[in-house]
Design a protein around this motif. Structure first.
Motif, PDB file in Angstrom:
ATOM      1  N   GLN A  82     -50.688   0.875 -40.595  1.00  0.00           N
ATOM      2  CA  GLN A  82     -49.994   1.907 -39.833  1.00  0.00           C
ATOM      3  C   GLN A  82     -48.635   2.241 -40.428  1.00  0.00           C
ATOM      4  OE1 GLN A  82     -50.349  -0.112 -36.064  1.00  0.00           O
ATOM      5  NE2 GLN A  82     -51.880   1.391 -35.405  1.00  0.00           N
ATOM      6  N   ASP A  92     -56.145  13.663 -49.282  1.00  0.00           N
ATOM      7  CA  ASP A  92     -56.192  13.571 -47.830  1.00  0.00           C
ATOM      8  C   ASP A  92     -54.871  13.063 -47.274  1.00  0.00           C
ATOM      9  OD1 ASP A  92     -58.754  14.293 -48.154  1.00  0.00           O
ATOM     10  OD2 ASP A  92     -59.639  12.429 -47.421  1.00  0.00           O
ATOM     11  N   LEU A  96     -52.104  15.160 -45.052  1.00  0.00           N
ATOM     12  CA  LEU A  96     -51.756  14.673 -43.721  1.00  0.00           C
ATOM     13  C   LEU A  96     -50.254  14.435 -43.632  1.00  0.00           C
ATOM     14  CD1 LEU A  96     -53.494  14.081 -41.249  1.00  0.00           C
ATOM     15  CD2 LEU A  96     -53.430  11.669 -41.860  1.00  0.00           C
ATOM     16  N   MET A  99     -48.530  17.790 -43.339  1.00  0.00           N
ATOM     17  CA  MET A  99     -48.713  18.368 -42.006  1.00  0.00           C
ATOM     18  C   MET A  99     -47.916  17.573 -40.974  1.00  0.00           C
ATOM     19  SD  MET A  99     -50.601  21.128 -42.111  1.00  0.00           S
ATOM     20  CE  MET A  99     -51.167  21.335 -40.402  1.00  0.00           C
ATOM     21  N   ASP A 100     -47.820  16.253 -41.163  1.00  0.00           N
ATOM     22  CA  ASP A 100     -47.085  15.409 -40.237  1.00  0.00           C
ATOM     23  C   ASP A 100     -45.630  15.833 -40.158  1.00  0.00           C
ATOM     24  OD1 ASP A 100     -47.945  13.442 -38.518  1.00  0.00           O
ATOM     25  OD2 ASP A 100     -48.622  12.164 -40.146  1.00  0.00           O
ATOM     26  N   SER A 102     -44.743  18.871 -40.628  1.00  0.00           N
ATOM     27  CA  SER A 102     -44.806  20.330 -40.385  1.00  0.00           C
ATOM     28  C   SER A 102     -44.149  21.083 -41.518  1.00  0.00           C
ATOM     29  CB  SER A 102     -44.083  20.743 -39.103  1.00  0.00           C
ATOM     30  OG  SER A 102     -44.193  19.799 -38.113  1.00  0.00           O
ATOM     31  N   ASP A 106     -41.615  24.855 -45.569  1.00  0.00           N
ATOM     32  CA  ASP A 106     -40.166  24.702 -45.421  1.00  0.00           C
ATOM     33  C   ASP A 106     -39.717  23.546 -46.300  1.00  0.00           C
ATOM     34  OD1 ASP A 106     -37.544  24.642 -44.655  1.00  0.00           O
ATOM     35  OD2 ASP A 106     -37.947  24.599 -42.502  1.00  0.00           O
ATOM     36  N   PRO A 109     -37.739  20.563 -43.753  1.00  0.00           N
ATOM     37  CA  PRO A 109     -38.182  20.784 -42.375  1.00  0.00           C
ATOM     38  C   PRO A 109     -37.308  20.030 -41.381  1.00  0.00           C
ATOM     39  CG  PRO A 109     -39.675  19.293 -43.524  1.00  0.00           C
ATOM     40  CD  PRO A 109     -38.729  19.819 -44.540  1.00  0.00           C
ATOM     41  N   GLY A 110     -37.119  20.633 -40.212  1.00  0.00           N
ATOM     42  CA  GLY A 110     -36.418  19.962 -39.125  1.00  0.00           C
ATOM     43  C   GLY A 110     -34.909  20.043 -39.225  1.00  0.00           C
TER      44      GLY A 110
ATOM     45  N   TYR B 138     -43.855  26.376 -37.394  1.00  0.00           N
ATOM     46  CA  TYR B 138     -44.515  25.180 -37.939  1.00  0.00           C
ATOM     47  C   TYR B 138     -45.821  24.924 -37.198  1.00  0.00           C
ATOM     48  CZ  TYR B 138     -39.730  24.271 -39.591  1.00  0.00           C
ATOM     49  OH  TYR B 138     -38.498  24.370 -40.159  1.00  0.00           O
ATOM     50  N   TYR B 139     -46.721  24.229 -37.882  1.00  0.00           N
ATOM     51  CA  TYR B 139     -47.939  23.792 -37.211  1.00  0.00           C
ATOM     52  C   TYR B 139     -47.643  22.566 -36.361  1.00  0.00           C
ATOM     53  CZ  TYR B 139     -50.715  26.937 -40.073  1.00  0.00           C
ATOM     54  OH  TYR B 139     -51.248  28.057 -40.650  1.00  0.00           O
ATOM     55  N   PRO B 142     -50.510  16.765 -36.550  1.00  0.00           N
ATOM     56  CA  PRO B 142     -51.970  16.614 -36.670  1.00  0.00           C
ATOM     57  C   PRO B 142     -52.644  15.918 -35.484  1.00  0.00           C
ATOM     58  CG  PRO B 142     -50.921  16.086 -38.762  1.00  0.00           C
ATOM     59  CD  PRO B 142     -49.808  16.304 -37.777  1.00  0.00           C
ATOM     60  N   LYS B 335     -58.341  13.823 -40.333  1.00  0.00           N
ATOM     61  CA  LYS B 335     -58.538  14.730 -41.453  1.00  0.00           C
ATOM     62  C   LYS B 335     -59.445  15.902 -41.054  1.00  0.00           C
ATOM     63  CE  LYS B 335     -60.858  15.258 -45.749  1.00  0.00           C
ATOM     64  NZ  LYS B 335     -61.848  14.700 -46.659  1.00  0.00           N
ATOM     65  N   LEU B 338     -57.709  18.604 -39.070  1.00  0.00           N
ATOM     66  CA  LEU B 338     -56.997  19.508 -39.972  1.00  0.00           C
ATOM     67  C   LEU B 338     -57.950  20.494 -40.624  1.00  0.00           C
ATOM     68  CD1 LEU B 338     -54.432  17.417 -42.046  1.00  0.00           C
ATOM     69  CD2 LEU B 338     -54.025  18.937 -40.131  1.00  0.00           C
TER      70      LEU B 338
END
Lengths: 472, 472
Positions: A82, A92, A96, A99-100, A102, A106, A109-110, B138-139, B142, B335, B338
């Motif tokens: 984890q 993959d 991920l 995307m985590d 976002s 950008d 980001p944030g 933003y998306y 996930p 995955k 997504l």
């Protein structure tokens, strides 16, 4: 232990038996393992063959080796799994991770809150207040809200496509449209032609649906080469083509009118289903957006082009609304929409419908286009100022992204992991091919304004590139 | 016609559609129109914006508004195509027809407006007002909105499943969860065990994914037979089991605790991935909902059960929110989420989160359960009153549906087409098997109150059954 392959075999066996390489996961490709561990190809192949014989992995033709063994020792949760992995070794995990954060569009980001589209918020609020009992108790109609389909019809008309309301199906976004389109025209094992470099979402879809990809070269300025596609069609059995003719990710390329016509001639001749990803079509820098392939196909009576799009790139990623004009595959696509998600949200669709009806979408797009023209020019200027001369970049005339080519020895996946330490997000070139290409390329977005934090991020990135370039 | 801009919009629309203002012509300048018709600038601008949204005119920066619409005399609308087909001969068309009428759970859809859940509407309105720029740009993450995942965790706990936030993935509804689960554990050509009779959505998914079904008998009262599954496992190679242990559609059956334990023992022994469809679990008639298979599996350390659910049946079909607890398949499912839809809607998730946080979901469920107990009892009484004695029906202790078995010679697909003429909607038994079974069965729902129109519809349906039963 005498042989290299035995050491490798033992190492992988341990990883499989401990669950570190879980059931269904893919072993590193032979080529990448050779590179990483400085092994010969035959050493790796021998080790893999022995693992297969031992029943730990399965070879799948043209896809690689997959773990088929499940550790029996009762299901322990590995905390280590984890924790954030220090580096991303496969697409993959990389995707991920992006995307985590976002962060696909950008560079930092944030850092700042982007401006909110108030008229859209108002329309959604109004739609929420208009929710009826029937909306809560019944599923939305299979093709999507009629009033919204009428508005989307006009979006299609802007690209020259003549579409009636009942030829259009609302989806849960363009990725969902692509899923439906691919499921409608392929069977597992089929080969699909894609652009290279091309959208990673399509590559991931092909893999998940058990499809093979043949990568057709796509030029940085004019996109997919019709001649290369023709050659592929002459040599292989291809079930469909996925193409982004307008401001394609990752290069921003736009196909010329001549190439569009030529491509449509070819696919019509081969009766090849085409999945046209038009998600960036509205974001032109010109006065008029380019005509869709779909419209060229209509002109010559070929109904095998499926036009896919959404408002995720032009307006809001949160509404989860896209659409598809499936042509001859209408019945199949409607069914697949039901099968994959039953229905869409009446409320979200109504909000978007009202926003479009009052003219706000047109106004927004006009404004956003001007903003993007500027932001793109600013990014190009910043690249010229900050990056070494050996770096080249594409010249998009629309869309949200451009493509940077760095000197050949620079590995942008390593650069990604470096930049990430500084909170900087780039999209490495490897994501845009299934064949370990574009290691020295990366995609940058100009979707956000170039404020201080973003300019600083670009400077830091340029600094990292310079470190790679110059001898210590 | 209330507003000045609407009058102006209508006037100009007429001129454009009649060709009086032809393609390419320029609209009067805003200033001149204000003067001529004594209108305010904002009235004219609003009207022009709406004309633009309607695709009739184009704004060109600094030049004005130009007509971009060509009246098409040639566009003929084929009325015949829009007529309803007389009868449905395959499952796809049948299912699409049922969904088109939004009628899977209402015997006479569209007759009355169901009551609206006001607190939910308020929460959605609040969520819409709280939309931020970041949500639009933003998306969503996930796995879905963290705050909502915390709430859903509690829903899982209600069924005895101990789940942390990071073991749960928000989806676009339960059908989407089932898609992800099946894609995660099967490859095309695999065989999947399903209940018979069982949910048609699963049968359609299997077909679309190129999977084979082996139908395991499911009893009208206690659901899936663990012994039948064991026999199947001993005879065939099966890749997964899809099962609805709580108030299964179409019968309303609920597996006993003993059968749940026995089923989990069997699947753990065979290491068989189980897709548990728990969508009706919250709709129990008892004080406490049944424990999930997932919780039994947790007790014995088997992490091959994927718990799937949504709020579509218990609260709202319009939010398009479901979830999945994928156990050992977490990485693969994230995955696939997504790949199939990129992300969910922050706004919808936030609305549901707030609704659950304020305790409204618990209150709603408590109330809805009482309502369903009554409506189910009423339906059973009406069946006894109106239908011939030869008709038998199931005795659900939860959920939304019961199962009617008519005399063997009655074809409920024909009955469906007959009933449809009267605006009455039933779900014929054939939908619940891939093997032409249950021709004399049908599913009725008690999700809606038995008001006059619905009682009348049931009377008409009973009359049709009596006609079939009695010799002329």
């Amino acid at each position: 232990m005498n042989f290299l392959y035995q050491a490798l075999e033992q190492q992988l066996t341990k990883q499989i038996e401990s669950g570190q390489l879980p059931l269904g996961s893919r072993l590193p490709s032979v080529r990448s393992l050779c590179k990483e561990q400085s092994l010969s190809k035959s050493t790796v192949l021998t080790a893999y063959a022995r693992l297969e014989a031992a029943g730990l992995v399965n070879a799948r033709p043209k896809s690689g080796y997959f773990v088929c063994y499940q550790p029996q020792s009762a299901v322990v949760k590995h905390r280590a799994e984890q924790a954030q992995p220090p580096a991303f070794i496969n697409q993959d995990a990389l995707l991920l991770d992006i995307m985590d954060q976002s962060s696909a569009f950008d560079i930092c980001p944030g850092q700042t809150e982007p401006s909110c589209n108030e008229p859209l918020r108002r329309c959604l609020g109004r739609a929420a207040r208009r929710q009826k009992g029937a909306d809560q108790h019944y599923y939305n109609e299979p093709s999507g809200l009629l009033g919204l389909r009428k508005q989307l019809q006009r979006r299609c008309a802007d690209g020259g496509s003549r579409v009636t309301e009942d030829q259009l199906v609302v989806t849960g976004g363009c990725q969902h449209s692509l899923l439906l389109a691919l499921m409608a025209v392929t069977r597992p094992g089929d080969t699909v032609a894609v652009e290279s470099p091309g959208f990673y979402g399509v590559l991931q879809l092909l893999e998940s649906l058990g499809l093979k990809a043949v990568e057709i070269p796509s030029l940085v300025d004019t996109g997919l080469s019709p001649d290369a596609l023709l050659m592929a069609l002459q040599n292989w059995s291809i079930s469909a083509l996925v193409v982004m003719p307008a401001y394609a990710t990752p290069t921003g390329a736009c196909m010329t009118d001549q190439n569009r016509q030529r491509l449509v001639n070819i696919v019509a001749q081969y009766d090849l289903p085409v999945i046209e990803d038009d998600i960036y079509g509205d974001l032109t820098f010109a006065l008029q957006r380019p005509r869709t392939l779909h419209s060229y196909a209509q002109d010559q009576g070929f109904d095998g082009v499926m036009l896919c799009s959404s408002i995720s790139k032009s307006l809001s990623r949160d509404l989860r609304i896209g659409w598809i004009v499936p042509g001859r595959y209408l019945a199949e696509v409607k069914k697949l929409k039901l099968v994959t998600m039953l229905a869409g949200s009446h409320m979200s669709q109504l909000g978007l419908q009202m926003y479009m009806e009052e003219g706000s979408y047109e106004r927004h797009i006009r404004h956003y286009r001007q903003q993007l023209v500027q932001q793109c020019a600013q990014l190009q200027q910043l690249i010229r100022q900050l990056f070494p001369d050996t770096v080249t970049y594409s010249q998009p005339r629309g869309g949200l992204v451009l493509w940077l080519e760095l000197p050949e020895h620079i590995d942008t996946l390593a650069l990604y992991n470096q930049a990430r330490q500084f909170g900087i997000s780039i999209t490495p070139g490897q994501l845009f091919s299934s064949q370990d290409r574009y290691q020295n390329c990366l995609r940058l977005s100009f979707a956000q304004p170039w404020n201080e934090p973003r300019i600083a991020a670009l400077k830091t990135l340029a600094g990292l590139v310079i470190e790679w370039t110059e001898p210590n």
